[in-house]
Design an enzyme around this catalytic site. Structure first.
Site, PDB file in Angstrom:
ATOM      1  N   GLY A   1     -25.056 -32.274  28.819  1.00 14.40           N
ATOM      2  CA  GLY A   1     -24.922 -32.497  27.376  1.00 14.40           C
ATOM      3  C   GLY A   1     -24.127 -31.434  26.625  1.00 14.40           C
ATOM      4  N   GLY A  19     -19.234 -16.929   6.528  1.00 16.17           N
ATOM      5  CA  GLY A  19     -18.469 -18.157   6.703  1.00 16.17           C
ATOM      6  C   GLY A  19     -19.158 -19.359   6.072  1.00 16.17           C
ATOM      7  N   GLY A  40     -18.378 -22.468   6.279  1.00 18.03           N
ATOM      8  CA  GLY A  40     -17.922 -23.690   6.947  1.00 18.03           C
ATOM      9  C   GLY A  40     -19.119 -24.560   7.285  1.00 18.03           C
ATOM     10  N   GLU A  51     -18.022 -15.671   2.042  1.00 15.86           N
ATOM     11  CA  GLU A  51     -16.877 -16.477   2.467  1.00 15.86           C
ATOM     12  C   GLU A  51     -15.577 -15.807   2.043  1.00 15.86           C
ATOM     13  OE1 GLU A  51     -15.975 -19.322   4.238  1.00 15.86           O
ATOM     14  OE2 GLU A  51     -13.967 -18.815   3.516  1.00 15.86           O
ATOM     15  N   ASP A  72     -12.872 -29.783  22.670  1.00 13.96           N
ATOM     16  CA  ASP A  72     -12.699 -28.515  21.940  1.00 13.96           C
ATOM     17  C   ASP A  72     -11.712 -27.574  22.615  1.00 13.96           C
ATOM     18  OD1 ASP A  72     -14.643 -29.471  20.275  1.00 13.96           O
ATOM     19  OD2 ASP A  72     -15.999 -27.755  20.483  1.00 13.96           O
ATOM     20  N   HIS A  84     -27.590 -55.576  -1.983  1.00 10.15           N
ATOM     21  CA  HIS A  84     -28.237 -54.819  -3.053  1.00 10.15           C
ATOM     22  C   HIS A  84     -29.736 -54.767  -2.779  1.00 10.15           C
ATOM     23  CE1 HIS A  84     -29.119 -53.331  -7.048  1.00 10.15           C
ATOM     24  NE2 HIS A  84     -30.081 -54.237  -7.130  1.00 10.15           N
TER      25      HIS A  84
HETATM   26  P1  NAI Z   1     -15.325 -23.205  10.131  1.00  8.80           P
HETATM   27  O1  NAI Z   1     -13.943 -23.001  10.611  1.00  8.80           O
HETATM   28  O2  NAI Z   1     -15.759 -24.564   9.670  1.00  8.80           O
HETATM   29  O3  NAI Z   1     -15.645 -22.178   8.940  1.00  8.80           O
HETATM   30  C1  NAI Z   1     -15.514 -20.791   9.108  1.00  8.80           C
HETATM   31  C2  NAI Z   1     -15.433 -20.116   7.745  1.00  8.80           C
HETATM   32  O4  NAI Z   1     -15.515 -18.716   7.947  1.00  8.80           O
HETATM   33  C3  NAI Z   1     -14.146 -20.401   6.995  1.00  8.80           C
HETATM   34  O5  NAI Z   1     -14.464 -20.882   5.701  1.00  8.80           O
HETATM   35  C4  NAI Z   1     -13.454 -19.042   6.967  1.00  8.80           C
HETATM   36  O6  NAI Z   1     -12.683 -18.849   5.799  1.00  8.80           O
HETATM   37  C5  NAI Z   1     -14.648 -18.077   7.006  1.00  8.80           C
HETATM   38  N1  NAI Z   1     -14.331 -16.717   7.491  1.00  8.80           N
HETATM   39  C6  NAI Z   1     -13.551 -16.396   8.546  1.00  8.80           C
HETATM   40  N2  NAI Z   1     -13.490 -15.035   8.673  1.00  8.80           N
HETATM   41  C7  NAI Z   1     -14.243 -14.493   7.685  1.00  8.80           C
HETATM   42  C8  NAI Z   1     -14.572 -13.152   7.282  1.00  8.80           C
HETATM   43  N3  NAI Z   1     -14.130 -12.076   7.940  1.00  8.80           N
HETATM   44  N4  NAI Z   1     -15.376 -12.974   6.208  1.00  8.80           N
HETATM   45  C9  NAI Z   1     -15.835 -14.049   5.516  1.00  8.80           C
HETATM   46  N5  NAI Z   1     -15.566 -15.330   5.868  1.00  8.80           N
HETATM   47  C10 NAI Z   1     -14.776 -15.562   6.933  1.00  8.80           C
HETATM   48  O7  NAI Z   1     -16.236 -22.692  11.351  1.00  8.80           O
HETATM   49  P2  NAI Z   1     -17.758 -22.964  11.750  1.00  8.80           P
HETATM   50  O8  NAI Z   1     -18.587 -23.364  10.583  1.00  8.80           O
HETATM   51  O9  NAI Z   1     -18.158 -21.742  12.521  1.00  8.80           O
HETATM   52  O10 NAI Z   1     -17.664 -24.211  12.717  1.00  8.80           O
HETATM   53  C11 NAI Z   1     -16.953 -24.096  13.959  1.00  8.80           C
HETATM   54  C12 NAI Z   1     -16.526 -25.458  14.454  1.00  8.80           C
HETATM   55  O11 NAI Z   1     -17.644 -26.243  14.815  1.00  8.80           O
HETATM   56  C13 NAI Z   1     -15.748 -26.231  13.398  1.00  8.80           C
HETATM   57  O12 NAI Z   1     -14.599 -26.746  14.005  1.00  8.80           O
HETATM   58  C14 NAI Z   1     -16.683 -27.332  13.005  1.00  8.80           C
HETATM   59  O13 NAI Z   1     -15.972 -28.517  12.679  1.00  8.80           O
HETATM   60  C15 NAI Z   1     -17.542 -27.525  14.247  1.00  8.80           C
HETATM   61  N6  NAI Z   1     -18.866 -28.000  13.849  1.00  8.80           N
HETATM   62  C16 NAI Z   1     -18.983 -29.250  13.333  1.00  8.80           C
HETATM   63  C17 NAI Z   1     -20.203 -29.711  12.896  1.00  8.80           C
HETATM   64  C18 NAI Z   1     -20.285 -31.060  12.276  1.00  8.80           C
HETATM   65  O14 NAI Z   1     -19.360 -31.835  12.443  1.00  8.80           O
HETATM   66  N7  NAI Z   1     -21.335 -31.388  11.545  1.00  8.80           N
HETATM   67  C19 NAI Z   1     -21.413 -28.889  12.965  1.00  8.80           C
HETATM   68  C20 NAI Z   1     -21.166 -27.593  13.508  1.00  8.80           C
HETATM   69  C21 NAI Z   1     -19.936 -27.191  13.934  1.00  8.80           C
END
Ligand code: NAI
Length: 462
Positions: free
Chosen positions: A39, A176, A178, A199, A309, A441
């Site tokens: 998984g 971050g 994100g 952020e 990925d 609805h």
């Molecule tokens: P992300 O790329 O979505 O966000 C990382 C954030 O960290 C950005 O906003 C960036 O500007 C900030 N950042 C970077 N360096 C920094 C610093 N020195 N100080 C402050 N802020 C900083 O990465 P995240 O959330 O770690 O996710 C990683 C991957 O996993 C993504 O590609 C995401 O799509 C995927 N993922 C998807 C999920 C979903 O679809 N629900 C759930 C979890 C992860």
């Protein structure tokens, strides 16, 4: 004769789906996985466990905030963290065992151990070398950290550590804003932690539609999360029982610091290809370690493919799954295809956030002529009854043709609602096509129809 037609390296959503489709198409298939369970990240330390904690903490929130409003009177439940962890672990177990069952059903061999590729057509697992006509690398990604910050998964944690903390922190700093930061920040905030998100950029959730970013931040702030924006985190040092995080505001002021019980580093993920022997094989990777592939996910070496990925594109389980199915079809001599223009993305907070296609910012950048149909859940009867009226649906359509170009939703079940728009986009539908489709609805999906109406003569309930 080779031992297998195809060996897939990695059993995450990309790898296991690829393996099942290969077997369904009559290929002799094996999948290599070094973890104790199938998984990959998604089922073991990603999507599934985080959704269990998001669900449990949301239930707690509902019980505390909304039950009494509906006449459900009584003491709100308290948190037994160990029991919640058991629920999360059971959920993981059920899902990973499910994949094991599907492997057996489809006669896929699980080669247990970590793989390397000594040469084209060979996969080594432990002491054994297996021969195969095709190899699919689906080795996924791992959390990346910041220079000078070590993740010990105890005090300074990645998403993996955040899913299995010993105790709920009183104070949690998240680096971050994100997807990972906001999903896990929501969990711990609802479980009682004071959550501060730092952020680098001026907006949360980079890449999302600007209206959604603004509304989402407002909602999260109202829920109680604190944001420090425009701040680059530099260090995270363990001092006694605390972690002290220093950050420099982009406005150029002196570095500032904040202390917390734990710091979650959620600044992105990087491809995981360690130990595969790709350099010795001369398999081409880009400067960020992603494996280069062509339109058929073929690497520069014939018979070696890569998906998910560890290649270019959004790091999303469903994108990897689609690539896995397409590669399986390609290897079986059929025509696999992935439409990268219609890949939804979802953030599983409450309210949920979901998006597909182009954002308004994308359209402006490309000087496209578009119209916006927006509908707030405040005008949706079901949402009001369920205390879920925060948010809106924003549909973007071409001014001339009315063709749907994108949709961005913040609101209840956004992650489910988005899919009718995905289907519509796959069929090249217009906003009017959506608007003329009868919607039951009372449902949340009426809000999508109303946004489509708003692209034409106007929404009814706003
Ligand atoms: P992300 O790329 O979505 O966000 C990382 C954030 O960290 C950005 O906003 C960036 O500007 C900030 N950042 C970077 N360096 C920094 C610093 N020195 N100080 C402050 N802020 C900083 O990465 P995240 O959330 O770690 O996710 C990683 C991957 O996993 C993504 O590609 C995401 O799509 C995927 N993922 C998807 C999920 C979903 O679809 N629900 C759930 C979890 C992860």
């Amino acid at each position: 004769m080779a031992d297998y037609d195809v060996i897939i390296i990695g059993s995450g959503p990309g790898g296991y789906v690829c393996a099942i489709r290969c077997a369904q198409l009559g290929l002799r298939t094996a999948c290599v996985e070094g973890r104790d369970a199938l998984g990959g990240t998604c089922l073991n330390v990603g999507c599934i466990p985080s959704k269990a904690l998001l669900h449990a903490s949301h239930m707690l929130h509902e019980a505390r905030e909304n039950f009494s409003k509906m006449g459900l009177i009584g003491d709100a439940p308290s948190v037994n963290w160990n029991a919640m962890q058991s629920y999360k672990n059971d959920t993981i177990g059920q899902n990973t065992k499910g994949i094991e069952f599907l492997f057996k059903k489809n006669k896929i061999d699980w080669l247990k151990g970590w793989a390397s590729i000594p040469a084209k057509g060979q996969v080594r697992v432990g002491e054994e070398t297996h021969t195969t006509k095709n190899i699919v690398v689906a080795s996924g990604s791992e959390p990346s950290t910041l220079p000078g910050i070590d993740i010990d998964e105890r005090k300074v944690i990645s998403s993996t550590g955040a899913l299995a903390l010993d105790t709920i922190p009183e104070n949690l700093v998240i680096v971050g804003a994100g997807v990972i930061g906001l999903e896990l920040g929501s969990v711990y905030h609802r479980l009682g932690s004071a959550v501060t998100v730092i952020e680098y950029l001026n907006n949360i959730t980079p890449g999302m539609d600007g209206d959604i970013q603004k509304a989402f931040r407002k909602i999260l702030e109202r829920q109680g999360l604190t944001f420090i924006m425009g701040a680059a985190v530099q260090t995270a040092d363990i001092v006694g029982n605390d972690v002290r995080v220093t950050y420099a505001l982009r406005s150029g002021d002196e570095p500032e610091s904040v202390a917390a019980d734990n710091v979650l580093i959620a600044t992105g993920r990087r491809p995981y290809t360690d130990g595969l022997g790709l350099t010795e094989l001369n398999l081409e990777q880009d400067s960020q370690g992603r494996i280069n592939v062509d339109d058929h996910w073929q690497t520069n070496i014939d018979g070696i493919y890569a998906i998910g990925d560890c290649i270019n594109g959004p790091m999303l389980a469903h994108k990897a799954e689609d690539e896995g199915m397409a590669v399986a079809e390609h290897v079986a001599g059929k025509h696999g295809h992935v439409n990268y223009n219609v890949i939804p993305s979802v953030i599983y907070t409450h309210p949920e956030v979901a998006s597909v296609g182009l954002t308004e910012e994308n359209l402006k950048e490309h000087e496209r002529s578009y119209k916006v149909g927006k509908f707030h859940f405040m005008g949706n009867g079901r949402a009001k009854a369920n205390f879920a009226a925060d948010g809106f649906v924003k549909l973007l359509a071409d001014t001339e043709t009315d063709r749907i170009l994108g949709c961005h939703i913040i609101g209840p079940s956004a992650g489910d609602l988005i899919h009718e728009v995905c289907v519509a986009m796959e069929f090249g539908a217009s906003a009017e096509d959506l608007a003329l489709t009868c919607h039951a609805h009372p449902t949340y999906s009426e809000a999508v129809r109303e946004a489509a109406f708003a692209c034409g003569d106007g929404a009814i309930h706003s």
